[in-house]
Design a protein around this motif. Structure first.
Motif, PDB file in Angstrom:
ATOM      1  N   ALA A 151      15.644  29.673 -27.374  1.00  0.00           N
ATOM      2  CA  ALA A 151      15.605  28.409 -28.378  1.00  0.00           C
ATOM      3  C   ALA A 151      16.444  27.236 -27.941  1.00  0.00           C
ATOM      4  CB  ALA A 151      16.254  28.912 -29.696  1.00  0.00           C
ATOM      5  N   ALA A 152      17.381  27.267 -27.309  1.00  0.00           N
ATOM      6  CA  ALA A 152      18.172  25.984 -26.913  1.00  0.00           C
ATOM      7  C   ALA A 152      17.331  25.255 -25.927  1.00  0.00           C
ATOM      8  CB  ALA A 152      19.446  26.415 -26.158  1.00  0.00           C
ATOM      9  N   ALA A 153      16.629  25.771 -24.755  1.00  0.00           N
ATOM     10  CA  ALA A 153      15.648  25.233 -23.817  1.00  0.00           C
ATOM     11  C   ALA A 153      14.410  24.720 -24.790  1.00  0.00           C
ATOM     12  CB  ALA A 153      15.340  26.423 -22.843  1.00  0.00           C
ATOM     13  N   LEU A 154      13.830  25.345 -25.870  1.00  0.00           N
ATOM     14  CA  LEU A 154      12.560  24.842 -26.161  1.00  0.00           C
ATOM     15  C   LEU A 154      13.176  23.749 -27.355  1.00  0.00           C
ATOM     16  CD1 LEU A 154      10.586  28.001 -27.439  1.00  0.00           C
ATOM     17  CD2 LEU A 154       9.769  26.230 -25.926  1.00  0.00           C
ATOM     18  N   SER A 155      14.291  23.590 -27.708  1.00  0.00           N
ATOM     19  CA  SER A 155      14.557  22.649 -28.753  1.00  0.00           C
ATOM     20  C   SER A 155      14.708  21.492 -27.910  1.00  0.00           C
ATOM     21  CB  SER A 155      16.082  22.832 -29.352  1.00  0.00           C
ATOM     22  OG  SER A 155      17.267  22.861 -28.197  1.00  0.00           O
ATOM     23  N   ARG A 156      14.849  21.269 -26.617  1.00  0.00           N
ATOM     24  CA  ARG A 156      14.756  20.051 -25.746  1.00  0.00           C
ATOM     25  C   ARG A 156      13.477  19.515 -25.551  1.00  0.00           C
ATOM     26  NH1 ARG A 156      18.568  23.069 -22.697  1.00  0.00           N
ATOM     27  NH2 ARG A 156      17.126  22.859 -20.773  1.00  0.00           N
ATOM     28  N   ALA A 157      12.352  20.496 -25.680  1.00  0.00           N
ATOM     29  CA  ALA A 157      11.113  20.190 -25.327  1.00  0.00           C
ATOM     30  C   ALA A 157      10.671  18.914 -26.111  1.00  0.00           C
ATOM     31  CB  ALA A 157      10.046  21.042 -25.560  1.00  0.00           C
ATOM     32  N   PRO A 158       9.880  17.899 -25.327  1.00  0.00           N
ATOM     33  CA  PRO A 158       9.419  16.628 -26.047  1.00  0.00           C
ATOM     34  C   PRO A 158       8.651  16.940 -27.243  1.00  0.00           C
ATOM     35  CG  PRO A 158       8.810  16.494 -23.807  1.00  0.00           C
ATOM     36  CD  PRO A 158       9.398  17.775 -24.202  1.00  0.00           C
ATOM     37  N   GLY A 159       7.961  18.048 -27.420  1.00  0.00           N
ATOM     38  CA  GLY A 159       7.076  18.078 -28.658  1.00  0.00           C
ATOM     39  C   GLY A 159       7.993  18.650 -29.952  1.00  0.00           C
ATOM     40  N   PHE A 163      -0.434  35.242 -15.559  1.00  0.00           N
ATOM     41  CA  PHE A 163       0.813  35.073 -16.465  1.00  0.00           C
ATOM     42  C   PHE A 163       1.081  33.565 -16.451  1.00  0.00           C
ATOM     43  CE2 PHE A 163       5.384  35.261 -17.803  1.00  0.00           C
ATOM     44  CZ  PHE A 163       5.010  35.764 -18.889  1.00  0.00           C
ATOM     45  N   SER A 164       1.462  33.302 -15.005  1.00  0.00           N
ATOM     46  CA  SER A 164       1.964  31.765 -14.627  1.00  0.00           C
ATOM     47  C   SER A 164       1.187  30.875 -14.966  1.00  0.00           C
ATOM     48  CB  SER A 164       2.330  31.765 -13.234  1.00  0.00           C
ATOM     49  OG  SER A 164       2.755  30.589 -12.779  1.00  0.00           O
ATOM     50  N   HIS A 165      -0.374  30.881 -14.985  1.00  0.00           N
ATOM     51  CA  HIS A 165      -1.089  29.881 -15.385  1.00  0.00           C
ATOM     52  C   HIS A 165      -1.166  29.808 -17.004  1.00  0.00           C
ATOM     53  CE1 HIS A 165      -5.022  28.482 -16.583  1.00  0.00           C
ATOM     54  NE2 HIS A 165      -5.080  27.539 -15.514  1.00  0.00           N
ATOM     55  N   ASN A 166      -1.218  30.937 -17.803  1.00  0.00           N
ATOM     56  CA  ASN A 166      -1.267  30.812 -19.087  1.00  0.00           C
ATOM     57  C   ASN A 166       0.124  30.481 -19.672  1.00  0.00           C
ATOM     58  OD1 ASN A 166      -3.819  31.643 -19.043  1.00  0.00           O
ATOM     59  ND2 ASN A 166      -3.418  33.766 -19.398  1.00  0.00           N
ATOM     60  N   LEU A 167       1.244  30.871 -18.980  1.00  0.00           N
ATOM     61  CA  LEU A 167       2.526  30.226 -19.525  1.00  0.00           C
ATOM     62  C   LEU A 167       2.504  28.649 -19.332  1.00  0.00           C
ATOM     63  CD1 LEU A 167       5.340  30.638 -20.561  1.00  0.00           C
ATOM     64  CD2 LEU A 167       5.911  31.087 -18.212  1.00  0.00           C
ATOM     65  N   THR A 168       1.985  28.098 -18.336  1.00  0.00           N
ATOM     66  CA  THR A 168       2.052  26.704 -18.080  1.00  0.00           C
ATOM     67  C   THR A 168       1.052  26.071 -19.510  1.00  0.00           C
ATOM     68  OG1 THR A 168       2.161  27.030 -15.702  1.00  0.00           O
ATOM     69  CG2 THR A 168       1.352  24.949 -16.535  1.00  0.00           C
ATOM     70  N   THR A 169       0.137  26.733 -19.388  1.00  0.00           N
ATOM     71  CA  THR A 169      -0.777  26.079 -20.474  1.00  0.00           C
ATOM     72  C   THR A 169       0.073  26.051 -22.073  1.00  0.00           C
ATOM     73  OG1 THR A 169      -2.675  26.910 -19.597  1.00  0.00           O
ATOM     74  CG2 THR A 169      -2.909  26.448 -21.862  1.00  0.00           C
ATOM     75  N   ILE A 170       0.776  27.216 -22.194  1.00  0.00           N
ATOM     76  CA  ILE A 170       1.775  27.189 -23.527  1.00  0.00           C
ATOM     77  C   ILE A 170       2.546  26.207 -23.428  1.00  0.00           C
ATOM     78  CG2 ILE A 170       3.233  28.579 -24.856  1.00  0.00           C
ATOM     79  CD1 ILE A 170       0.365  29.609 -25.220  1.00  0.00           C
ATOM     80  N   LEU A 171       3.273  26.055 -22.470  1.00  0.00           N
ATOM     81  CA  LEU A 171       4.320  24.961 -22.100  1.00  0.00           C
ATOM     82  C   LEU A 171       3.691  23.485 -22.214  1.00  0.00           C
ATOM     83  CD1 LEU A 171       6.818  26.660 -19.849  1.00  0.00           C
ATOM     84  CD2 LEU A 171       6.737  26.740 -22.216  1.00  0.00           C
ATOM     85  N   ASP A 172       2.632  23.334 -21.814  1.00  0.00           N
ATOM     86  CA  ASP A 172       1.951  21.877 -21.780  1.00  0.00           C
ATOM     87  C   ASP A 172       1.584  21.699 -23.144  1.00  0.00           C
ATOM     88  OD1 ASP A 172       1.947  21.600 -19.114  1.00  0.00           O
ATOM     89  OD2 ASP A 172      -0.112  22.225 -18.741  1.00  0.00           O
ATOM     90  N   GLY A 173       1.118  22.770 -24.162  1.00  0.00           N
ATOM     91  CA  GLY A 173       0.824  22.295 -25.367  1.00  0.00           C
ATOM     92  C   GLY A 173       1.986  22.014 -26.346  1.00  0.00           C
ATOM     93  N   ILE A 174       3.282  22.768 -25.891  1.00  0.00           N
ATOM     94  CA  ILE A 174       4.268  22.396 -26.685  1.00  0.00           C
ATOM     95  C   ILE A 174       4.812  20.933 -26.241  1.00  0.00           C
ATOM     96  CG2 ILE A 174       6.965  23.062 -26.847  1.00  0.00           C
ATOM     97  CD1 ILE A 174       6.171  26.019 -26.321  1.00  0.00           C
ATOM     98  N   THR A 175       4.735  20.603 -25.011  1.00  0.00           N
ATOM     99  CA  THR A 175       5.070  19.171 -24.796  1.00  0.00           C
ATOM    100  C   THR A 175       4.389  18.400 -25.428  1.00  0.00           C
ATOM    101  OG1 THR A 175       5.778  20.244 -22.582  1.00  0.00           O
ATOM    102  CG2 THR A 175       5.481  18.013 -22.933  1.00  0.00           C
ATOM    103  N   ARG A 176       2.955  18.531 -25.259  1.00  0.00           N
ATOM    104  CA  ARG A 176       1.957  17.346 -25.466  1.00  0.00           C
ATOM    105  C   ARG A 176       2.004  17.017 -27.207  1.00  0.00           C
ATOM    106  NH1 ARG A 176      -1.411  19.283 -21.530  1.00  0.00           N
ATOM    107  NH2 ARG A 176      -2.739  20.573 -22.841  1.00  0.00           N
ATOM    108  N   ARG A 177       2.481  18.014 -28.064  1.00  0.00           N
ATOM    109  CA  ARG A 177       2.494  18.054 -29.415  1.00  0.00           C
ATOM    110  C   ARG A 177       3.223  16.794 -29.788  1.00  0.00           C
ATOM    111  NH1 ARG A 177       4.634  19.009 -34.326  1.00  0.00           N
ATOM    112  NH2 ARG A 177       3.261  20.255 -35.770  1.00  0.00           N
ATOM    113  N   HIS A 178       4.063  16.226 -29.143  1.00  0.00           N
ATOM    114  CA  HIS A 178       4.727  14.922 -29.500  1.00  0.00           C
ATOM    115  C   HIS A 178       3.892  13.934 -29.394  1.00  0.00           C
ATOM    116  CE1 HIS A 178       7.894  12.093 -29.736  1.00  0.00           C
ATOM    117  NE2 HIS A 178       7.335  11.282 -28.676  1.00  0.00           N
TER     118      HIS A 178
END
Length: 240
Positions: A137-145, A223-238
């Motif tokens: 949670a602490a790490a995700l709270s720092r994501a741009p989105g 797993f690695s590719h799809n995890l990257t896709t998820i994190l890209d989505g969290i980042t771009r939400r901003h």
């Protein structure tokens, strides 16, 4: 009716029974270690207090001084696995931190397949599970989105859903391979003629493209590719 949650104190906060003069000393850590070994070999269906007691060379009733029911036993086992996940080295960026935790979770679940059966339900609240939850949670709270608590809850939800689904799918395939003696590639070959006939009808053009043109990645790459896709989505939400 009593439930597994009727006890005033959870197992992590209850003192262990006082040491007693007995040929075999016990502790919750020792019980959990043996339980994990049995579950690794036989799965959760093959786990029982009687089997644990036999491995420890004690009477089954003696174990109930340490764990009151099966739910508490599973809680202890799960938290041992979370201790391994919590032990990953901390990373500087939020993205690297989340990736490390996700990959450590997958690795732990592949070593202890029963762990995947206990993911996706009610939250695990053992001390090591909470440590993993805090780090994530602490790490995700720092994501741009992630701008507020609602964003954080949604980001945690989608990340958890992905990790749980990906791990369960991979573990299920491993179990199916063992139980049938046929791996995924052999299964696809066995159904090849039928699938070819169906695709030749022209009714399933997109499926045909996936079969013919799709990349056949191994589970780790997927797993690695799809995890990257998820994190890209969290980042771009901003930006959205």
């Amino acid at each position: 009716m009593n439930t597994p949650y009727d006890n005033e104190l959870p197992v992590w906060e209850r003192p262990e029974p006082k040491p007693r003069a007995a040929p075999v000393p016990l502790s919750r850590e020792k019980i959990a270690t043996v339980a994990i070994r049995i579950a690794d070999e036989h799965g959760l269906d093959g786990l029982s207090v009687r089997k644990i007691a036999k491995e420890l060379d004690v009477g089954p009733m003696r174990l109930y001084g340490y764990v009151l029911n099966r739910s508490e036993l599973l809680d202890l086992m799960v938290d041992v696995v979370y201790a391994r996940i919590a032990d990953v080295d901390r990373r500087e960026t939020w993205r690297d931190e989340v990736t490390a935790i996700a990959c450590a979770t997958r690795a732990a679940a592949l070593d202890h397949e029963w762990f995947s059966d206990l993911l996706g339900g009610r939250p695990h609240l053992g001390p090591h599970a909470l440590a993993v939850g805090e780090a994530t949670a602490a790490a995700l709270s720092r994501a741009p989105g992630v701008r507020d608590i609602d964003d954080l809850q949604r980001a945690l939800g989608v990340l958890d859903a992905f990790i749980t689904g990906a791990i369960r799918r991979e573990v299920t395939e491993r179990r199916t391979t063992r139980s049938t003696g046929t791996d995924e590639a052999a299964f696809q070959v066995s159904r090849g003629p039928y699938l070819t006939r169906m695709l030749d009808t022209g009714r399933f053009p997109t499926v045909a493209r996936l079969v013919v043109e799709g990349a056949h990645l191994n589970p780790e790459e997927t797993f690695s590719h799809n995890l990257t896709t998820i994190l890209d989505g969290i980042t771009r939400r901003h930006d959205a």
